[in-house]
Design an enzyme around this catalytic site. Structure first.
Site, mmCIF file in Angstrom:
data_model
loop_
_atom_site.group_PDB
_atom_site.id
_atom_site.type_symbol
_atom_site.label_atom_id
_atom_site.label_comp_id
_atom_site.label_asym_id
_atom_site.label_seq_id
_atom_site.Cartn_x
_atom_site.Cartn_y
_atom_site.Cartn_z
ATOM 1 N N LYS A 143 0.874 -1.174 0.000
ATOM 2 C CA LYS A 143 0.000 0.000 0.000
ATOM 3 C C LYS A 143 0.908 1.219 0.000
ATOM 4 C CE LYS A 143 -3.268 3.033 0.579
ATOM 5 N NZ LYS A 143 -4.156 3.388 -0.565
ATOM 6 N N ASN A 190 -13.383 4.130 -4.878
ATOM 7 C CA ASN A 190 -12.749 4.295 -3.581
ATOM 8 C C ASN A 190 -12.268 5.710 -3.363
ATOM 9 O OD1 ASN A 190 -9.598 4.629 -3.160
ATOM 10 N ND2 ASN A 190 -9.913 3.658 -5.146
ATOM 11 N N CYS A 235 -0.110 12.060 -6.016
ATOM 12 C CA CYS A 235 -0.016 12.689 -4.699
ATOM 13 C C CYS A 235 -0.576 14.115 -4.751
ATOM 14 C CB CYS A 235 1.417 12.703 -4.214
ATOM 15 S SG CYS A 235 2.617 12.956 -5.504
ATOM 16 N N ASN A 278 -3.420 4.457 -12.562
ATOM 17 C CA ASN A 278 -4.122 4.538 -11.292
ATOM 18 C C ASN A 278 -5.617 4.612 -11.604
ATOM 19 O OD1 ASN A 278 -4.755 5.111 -8.539
ATOM 20 N ND2 ASN A 278 -2.847 6.270 -8.330
HETATM 21 C C1 LIG Z 1 -5.471 9.590 -4.131
HETATM 22 C C2 LIG Z 1 -4.463 9.652 -3.031
HETATM 23 C C3 LIG Z 1 -5.152 9.524 -1.666
HETATM 24 C C4 LIG Z 1 -3.769 11.002 -3.076
HETATM 25 C C5 LIG Z 1 -3.384 8.571 -3.238
HETATM 26 C C6 LIG Z 1 -3.753 7.177 -2.788
HETATM 27 C C7 LIG Z 1 -4.764 6.488 -3.653
HETATM 28 C C8 LIG Z 1 -5.983 6.071 -3.172
HETATM 29 C C9 LIG Z 1 -6.431 6.307 -1.786
HETATM 30 O O1 LIG Z 1 -5.704 5.903 -0.826
HETATM 31 O O2 LIG Z 1 -7.526 6.903 -1.657
HETATM 32 N N1 LIG Z 1 -6.886 5.420 -3.991
HETATM 33 C C10 LIG Z 1 -6.601 5.172 -5.311
HETATM 34 O O3 LIG Z 1 -7.412 4.583 -6.061
HETATM 35 N N2 LIG Z 1 -5.386 5.560 -5.807
HETATM 36 C C11 LIG Z 1 -4.458 6.221 -5.046
HETATM 37 O O4 LIG Z 1 -3.370 6.556 -5.559
#
Ligand SMILES: CC(C)(C)CCc1c(C(=O)O)[nH]c(=O)[nH]c1=O
Length: 310
Positions: free
Chosen positions: A44, A68, A130, A193
């Site tokens: 993660k 999500n 990010c 992503n």
């Molecule tokens: C969107 C961010 C929270 C800045 C990064 C983590 C992330 C998340 C998340 O932890 O919400 N979910 C995703 O589908 N892709 C990601 O890269």
């Protein structure tokens, strides 16, 4: 037929692995992926300090995929780094991925410096989805900041590093993004992503609590976008920069298409969340059956060989 592959000179006995965020929050989950038919795992995305993330429900499986807005819940860099350092002593012949991000460019440097100073010998995946300064889009959609950040990173970071990218939707953005990545010793780009800020409605209500229901979309919804990003970067990047394909992988046919479009490794997210780690053996067998039927012995026999209609 063999589904083995290599990334940045590291050999993997299978080209399938999890996508960051799925089945990789805890050591127990990572061990389960490691001991499955998957060729590797990615953690993660880690931040400097542990994070609780957003209020639930923050992840939902839906018929054609997932949505999500987790908010980056994770155990913090030290948890994953210590586990990976122990693992490389236990299984020195295998290679694993550490995903990380800073909640600001400064924090990104702090976290990457800690990895640089560590004995980590695996692959680092920097999540470029990010957050940026308020009022500006995520880093990967801000080309000037992306170039500045990568320039600063490669001044001190010498371990193998790749970037996790959000999907792009404009040909000029493919051109501009690839031109930036071609300037740096990046080992891979991971496309894609989740498609950001989708909205899933059930009757009259949103499906997830955070952000009034807005969240990243995965699953069947995103395969055409994922394949386009894989192929667009395959066409544009220096061949020394490999492609990891992520998005919409349910079957061996989907994995085959990612490789046909140029991927060297294929990550599975939503399907893994729905099915569990048995998905890796199933998808591998389906991919091998397709390869056998077509007379392909290795992934190199068809990687990037997508045919156009002339
Ligand atoms: C969107 C961010 C929270 C800045 C990064 C983590 C992330 C998340 C998340 O932890 O919400 N979910 C995703 O589908 N892709 C990601 O890269």
């Amino acid at each position: 037929p063999s589904t083995q592959t290599q990334i940045a000179g590291f050999q993997f006995n299978n080209c399938l692995m999890n996508a960051a965020g799925v089945a990789c929050m805890t050591i127990a989950e990572l061990e389960e992926v490691k001991n499955s038919a998957a060729g590797s795992f990615v953690t993660k995305t880690a931040t400097l300090e542990p994070r609780a993330g957003n209020p639930e429900p923050r992840y939902r499986d839906v018929p054609l995929g997932s949505i999500n807005s987790m908010g980056l819940p994770n155990q913090g860099l030290a948890y994953y780094l210590n586990y990976l350092l122990d693992l490389q002593n236990r299984e020195p012949e295998r290679t694993f991925f550490l995903s990380l991000v800073g909640m600001s460019p400064d924090e990104t440097h702090t976290i990457l410096r800690q990895v640089q100073e560590s004995g980590f010998t695996g692959l680092t995946e920097l999540n470029l989805s990010c957050p940026n300064v308020p009022g500006k889009p995520q880093i990967a959609y801000d080309f000037e900041t992306t170039e500045k950040l990568l320039g600063e990173v490669f001044a001190y970071f010498s371990k193998p590093l790749g970037v996790k990218l959000p999907p792009y939707f404009d040909i000029v953005h493919f051109d501009q993004a690839a031109a930036i990545f071609n300037k740096f010793p990046i080992k891979f780009v991971n496309c894609v992503n989740s498609i950001g800020n989708g909205l899933y409605v059930e009757d009259e209500t949103v499906a997830i609590r955070p952000k009034n229901g807005f969240g990243g979309i995965g699953g069947e919804y995103i395969k055409p976008t994922a394949l386009a990003n894989v192929h667009a970067f395959y066409q544009r990047l220096n061949p020394a920069i490999q492609i990891i394909g992520t998005g919409g992988v349910l079957t061996g046919r989907d994995a085959f298409e990612h490789i046909l479009c140029g991927a060297s490794m294929v990550q599975v997210g939503t399907t893994l969340h729905k099915e569990g780690v048995s998905a890796f053996a199933r998808i591998t067998e389906e991919l091998q059956a397709i390869m056998a039927e077509k007379g392909y012995e290795t992934l190199e026999d068809f990687r990037g060989k997508l045919k156009y209609l002339g």
